[in-house]
Write a protein that holds these residues in place. Structure first.
Motif, short mmCIF file in Angstrom:
data_model
loop_
_atom_site.label_atom_id
_atom_site.label_comp_id
_atom_site.label_asym_id
_atom_site.label_seq_id
_atom_site.Cartn_x
_atom_site.Cartn_y
_atom_site.Cartn_z
N THR A 45 0.84 -1.21 0.00
CA THR A 45 0.00 0.00 0.00
C THR A 45 0.87 1.25 0.00
O THR A 45 0.54 2.24 -0.66
N LYS A 98 -5.76 2.19 3.93
CA LYS A 98 -4.53 2.71 3.30
C LYS A 98 -4.56 2.58 1.78
O LYS A 98 -3.95 3.38 1.08
N LEU A 99 -5.25 1.60 1.25
CA LEU A 99 -5.30 1.36 -0.18
C LEU A 99 -6.26 2.31 -0.90
O LEU A 99 -5.94 2.85 -1.96
#
Length: 163
Positions: A45, A98-99
């Motif tokens: 990520t 986070k992605l």
């Protein structure tokens, strides 16, 4: 080396192509790990975030509007995912948190239409994934968001390269 490419008639890579490549390579690996391990590692990520940010800076050299869209889309997506994580922690994981902003920034760099197409398609793909998972397992297992998010962003970016 550049003269060989020029002599062969090679065109410089567009921002869209670079974003599609970053999402396709790093995102696909992240999605595969998410399916196998039910987690999204920071290394993947974080690498995707750095790649998208770097490409966004390249886009800014031509025009500042893509960078502004990137920042707004990533911030709004992070806020929405963070709120979901706060309200319903079992519904979304930290890796998804986070992605998602990286993918939002990647698609928003191209246009708001690309961003909205990816957002809508990710919801459809996630619903399909969750339905298939439920039919196969019949339990409340954690559904990986990575494949749906990456697939939707890849499709939206891919459509942007053709149109």
């Amino acid at each position: 080396m550049a003269s060989v490419g020029a002599a062969a008639g090679a065109k410089p890579l567009s921002v869209t192509t670079l974003l599609l490549a970053a999402v396709a390579v790093l995102g696909t690996v992240a999605a595969e790990v998410d399916v196998l391990e039910r987690r999204l590692p920071d290394m993947l990520t974080g690498s995707l975030s750095l790649a998208v940010a770097g490409i966004g800076i390249l886009a800014m050299l031509q025009n500042s509007e893509p960078l502004q869209r990137m920042v707004v889309a990533a911030t709004v997506t992070l806020g929405a995912a963070g709120l979901i994580l706060l309200v319903a922690p079992a519904a979304i994981g930290w890796g998804d948190l986070k992605l998602a902003p990286s993918l939002a920034a990647a698609t928003a760099t191209i246009s708001w239409t690309c961003f909205m197409n990816a957002a809508g398609l990710s919801a459809v793909l996630l619903f399909a994934t969750a339905s298939a998972d439920f039919l196969r397992r019949r339990d409340a297992s954690l559904v990986p968001y990575g494949p749906s998010l990456v697939g939707a962003a890849s499709i939206a970016l891919g459509l942007s390269t053709t149109g």
